[in-house]
Enzyme design. Sequence first.
Site, PDB file in Angstrom:
ATOM      1  N   ASN A   1       0.820  -1.220   0.000  1.00 54.00           N
ATOM      2  CA  ASN A   1       0.000   0.000   0.000  1.00 54.00           C
ATOM      3  C   ASN A   1       0.856   1.273   0.000  1.00 54.00           C
ATOM      4  OD1 ASN A   1       0.930   0.113   2.595  1.00 54.00           O
ATOM      5  ND2 ASN A   1      -1.087   0.206   3.584  1.00 54.00           N
TER       6      ASN A   1
ATOM      7  N   ASP B   1      -4.375  -2.104   0.770  1.00 55.73           N
ATOM      8  CA  ASP B   1      -4.145  -2.233   2.204  1.00 55.73           C
ATOM      9  C   ASP B   1      -4.721  -3.583   2.634  1.00 55.73           C
ATOM     10  OD1 ASP B   1      -4.269  -2.117   4.988  1.00 55.73           O
ATOM     11  OD2 ASP B   1      -4.551   0.057   4.964  1.00 55.73           O
TER      12      ASP B   1
ATOM     13  N   PHE C   1       5.516 -10.109   3.965  1.00 58.08           N
ATOM     14  CA  PHE C   1       6.422  -9.172   4.635  1.00 58.08           C
ATOM     15  C   PHE C   1       5.675  -7.972   5.215  1.00 58.08           C
ATOM     16  CE2 PHE C   1       9.146 -11.027   1.289  1.00 58.08           C
ATOM     17  CZ  PHE C   1      10.245 -11.396   2.037  1.00 58.08           C
TER      18      PHE C   1
ATOM     19  N   SER D   1      10.765 -12.710  13.458  1.00 62.79           N
ATOM     20  CA  SER D   1      11.927 -11.943  13.890  1.00 62.79           C
ATOM     21  C   SER D   1      12.568 -12.592  15.098  1.00 62.79           C
ATOM     22  CB  SER D   1      11.424 -10.545  14.252  1.00 62.79           C
ATOM     23  OG  SER D   1      12.371  -9.855  15.007  1.00 62.79           O
TER      24      SER D   1
ATOM     25  N   TYR E   1       5.498  -4.416  18.921  1.00 63.23           N
ATOM     26  CA  TYR E   1       5.963  -4.952  17.634  1.00 63.23           C
ATOM     27  C   TYR E   1       6.323  -6.436  17.782  1.00 63.23           C
ATOM     28  CZ  TYR E   1       9.314  -6.344  14.105  1.00 63.23           C
ATOM     29  OH  TYR E   1       9.986  -7.073  13.154  1.00 63.23           O
TER      30      TYR E   1
ATOM     31  N   LYS F   1       4.659 -10.153  16.288  1.00 58.58           N
ATOM     32  CA  LYS F   1       5.364 -11.253  15.611  1.00 58.58           C
ATOM     33  C   LYS F   1       5.061 -12.583  16.322  1.00 58.58           C
ATOM     34  CE  LYS F   1       7.073  -9.058  12.212  1.00 58.58           C
ATOM     35  NZ  LYS F   1       6.473  -9.274  10.885  1.00 58.58           N
TER      36      LYS F   1
ATOM     37  N   LEU G   1      21.151   0.284  13.502  1.00 56.24           N
ATOM     38  CA  LEU G   1      22.572   0.628  13.555  1.00 56.24           C
ATOM     39  C   LEU G   1      23.178   0.978  12.192  1.00 56.24           C
ATOM     40  CD1 LEU G   1      25.202   0.836  15.197  1.00 56.24           C
ATOM     41  CD2 LEU G   1      25.577  -1.585  14.709  1.00 56.24           C
TER      42      LEU G   1
ATOM     43  N   ARG H   1      25.004  -8.563  18.226  1.00 55.39           N
ATOM     44  CA  ARG H   1      23.906  -8.942  17.324  1.00 55.39           C
ATOM     45  C   ARG H   1      24.457  -9.795  16.196  1.00 55.39           C
ATOM     46  NH1 ARG H   1      21.827  -6.963  20.897  1.00 55.39           N
ATOM     47  NH2 ARG H   1      20.189  -5.417  21.065  1.00 55.39           N
TER      48      ARG H   1
ATOM     49  N   GLY I   1      15.365  -1.250  26.631  1.00 53.09           N
ATOM     50  CA  GLY I   1      14.804  -2.406  25.915  1.00 53.09           C
ATOM     51  C   GLY I   1      15.816  -3.206  25.117  1.00 53.09           C
TER      52      GLY I   1
HETATM   53  C1  WQD Z   1      21.551  -3.045  16.856  1.00 55.96           C
HETATM   54  C2  WQD Z   1      22.568  -2.670  17.921  1.00 55.96           C
HETATM   55  C3  WQD Z   1      21.782  -1.017  19.478  1.00 55.96           C
HETATM   56  C4  WQD Z   1      21.523   2.310  16.660  1.00 55.96           C
HETATM   57  C5  WQD Z   1      15.711  -4.401  15.785  1.00 55.96           C
HETATM   58  C6  WQD Z   1      14.404  -5.105  16.057  1.00 55.96           C
HETATM   59  C7  WQD Z   1      14.437  -6.512  15.556  1.00 55.96           C
HETATM   60  C8  WQD Z   1      14.876  -6.623  14.129  1.00 55.96           C
HETATM   61  C9  WQD Z   1      16.023  -5.721  13.786  1.00 55.96           C
HETATM   62  C10 WQD Z   1      13.099  -5.683  12.733  1.00 55.96           C
HETATM   63  C11 WQD Z   1      21.941  -2.526  19.313  1.00 55.96           C
HETATM   64  C12 WQD Z   1      22.943  -0.504  18.674  1.00 55.96           C
HETATM   65  C13 WQD Z   1      21.716   1.068  17.225  1.00 55.96           C
HETATM   66  C14 WQD Z   1      22.380   3.381  17.019  1.00 55.96           C
HETATM   67  C15 WQD Z   1      23.587   1.862  18.454  1.00 55.96           C
HETATM   68  N1  WQD Z   1      13.788  -6.667  13.229  1.00 55.96           N
HETATM   69  N2  WQD Z   1      22.745   0.855  18.098  1.00 55.96           N
HETATM   70  N3  WQD Z   1      23.394   3.108  17.922  1.00 55.96           N
HETATM   71  O1  WQD Z   1      17.581  -3.512  18.214  1.00 55.96           O
HETATM   72  O2  WQD Z   1      18.929  -5.501  17.420  1.00 55.96           O
HETATM   73  O3  WQD Z   1      16.750  -5.096  16.449  1.00 55.96           O
HETATM   74  O4  WQD Z   1      15.930  -4.441  14.408  1.00 55.96           O
HETATM   75  O5  WQD Z   1      12.444  -5.364  11.964  1.00 55.96           O
HETATM   76  O6  WQD Z   1      13.213  -7.071  15.730  1.00 55.96           O
HETATM   77  O7  WQD Z   1      14.174  -5.111  17.444  1.00 55.96           O
HETATM   78  O8  WQD Z   1      18.608  -3.548  15.877  1.00 55.96           O
HETATM   79  O9  WQD Z   1      19.874  -1.989  14.485  1.00 55.96           O
HETATM   80  O10 WQD Z   1      18.323  -1.055  16.266  1.00 55.96           O
HETATM   81  O11 WQD Z   1      20.427  -2.178  16.957  1.00 55.96           O
HETATM   82  O12 WQD Z   1      24.521   1.704  19.264  1.00 55.96           O
HETATM   83  O13 WQD Z   1      22.254   4.539  16.588  1.00 55.96           O
HETATM   84  O14 WQD Z   1      23.107  -1.374  17.603  1.00 55.96           O
HETATM   85  O15 WQD Z   1      21.861  -0.614  20.820  1.00 55.96           O
HETATM   86  O16 WQD Z   1      22.885  -3.000  20.225  1.00 55.96           O
HETATM   87  P1  WQD Z   1      17.978  -4.396  17.121  1.00 55.96           P
HETATM   88  P2  WQD Z   1      19.262  -2.131  15.843  1.00 55.96           P
END
Ligand code: WQD
Length: 340
Positions: free
Chosen positions: A33, A59, A82, A126, A151, A155, A201, A232, A298
Site C-alpha cells: 500500500n 491495504d 512481509f 523476527s 511490535y 510477531k 545501527l 547482534r 529495551g
Molecule cells: C543493533 C545494535 C543497538 C543504533 C531491531 C528489532 C528486531 C529486528 C532488527 C526488525 C543494538 C545498537 C543502534 C544506534 C547503536 N527486526 N545501536 N546506535 O535492536 O537488534 O533489532 O531491528 O524489523 O526485531 O528489534 O537492531 O539496528 O536497532 O540495533 O549503538 O544509533 O546497535 O543498541 O545494540 P535491534 P538495531
Amino acid sequence: MQTILVTGGCGYIGAHTIVDLIENGFNVISVDNLSRASDKSLLGIEKITGKKIKNYKVDLTDKAATEIVFKENPSIIGVIHFAAYKAVGESVEKPLDYYENNLYSLVNLLQMTVKYHATHFIFSSSCTVYGNPEIIPVTENTPLQTAASPYGATKQMGETIVRDTAFTYPISAILLRYFNPVGAHPSNAIGELPIGRPQNLVPAITQTAIGKLPTMQVYGDDYPTRDGSCIRDYIHVCDIAHAHTLAMQYSIKNQTTNHTEVFNLGTGNGITVLEAIKAFEKVSGLQLNYQVGPRRAGDIVSIYANKDHAVKRLGWEIKYSLEDMMRTAWEWEVSLADNK
Ligand code: WQD
C-alpha cells in the site's frame, strides 16, 4: 510458471526477495500500500531483472480489496508475507496501530490464502520473539520470552495465527525468524530507505558517514560483552532474500500440508556494535564520528543464531561477509546521495 504473491514487495526485504524469486524462475505479484515504502523499488527490481512487476496498491487490512488480488490471479500458489509495521519504538507509542495493522492484515491474507487454495505460506518473523535469551546461540527450539514491545508481540501472535491456520487448513507454513538484516543489493538498484531518523545501527552509521546526521551514538559500552557493546547477528539482506526462495522451493517440493516449520535466518556470528563500526571504517576508509552514550531502553545484551536447521534442511549458504554488508550499505548510501 508458479506465481508467488509477495506482500510488502516494495519494502526493504520484500524487494530483495522479489529479485531472488525472479532469478530462480518464479512469477511474482506484489501487494504494497506504499504507506512505508516507495514504488521506486519496482524500478530497481526491473533494472536488475529486466522484469516489470505488478504491484497492487492495496491495504491488506481491507478484506474486500485483498480478495480482488486473489480473484484476479488464480495462478497464485504461495504467499510470502512481509507487509507490516516494524519500528519497535513507534510500536510502544502506538500499540493499537501495530496490533490493528499487523494482525488484521495477516488474518485477512490467511483467509484469502485458504479460500483461493494457495498452499504455501511464508511469514516474516523476527529474532525479537526470543526476547532476552538465557542461552545463546538460539535454536528454533529456544523457549520464547515475553515480547519486549508491541511490535515483538505482533510477531509472536502472528506466528501463533499462522500455526493455528496451517494446523486446520491444507497449508504448508514456514516461519522465518530474521536476525539483523543489513546491506543492499550489489547493483545499488535497491536498498534500505529508512523513514525519518534511522533507529537501526547500519543506516545510522552510513547516514552519519555521508553527513546526513552530524554524529551517532553507541548505546552503551558497559555491557558484559568482550568490548562492552551489545552483540547482534548482522546478516546481508540478499542472503535473507535467497532463504525465502529456498524455503518456497522446499515447501513446494515436500508437499506437506497442515504443517508449520521454523527457521532462524542469521549467520551464527555475534558481532559487537564497536566491531560493526570498525568493519565499516575499514571498508569505507573513513573515520566515523560517534560517541558512546547511555544504554538504549529495551536493548537485549547479546543474541545470535544457530543457523544449522536452515543450512541442513534448505541447503542455505551464507554468501556475504560482514565487510560485504558494510560495503554494500555504504555504496547504496553514496548512490542515494549521487542521485539526489
Ligand atoms: C543493533 C545494535 C543497538 C543504533 C531491531 C528489532 C528486531 C529486528 C532488527 C526488525 C543494538 C545498537 C543502534 C544506534 C547503536 N527486526 N545501536 N546506535 O535492536 O537488534 O533489532 O531491528 O524489523 O526485531 O528489534 O537492531 O539496528 O536497532 O540495533 O549503538 O544509533 O546497535 O543498541 O545494540 P535491534 P538495531
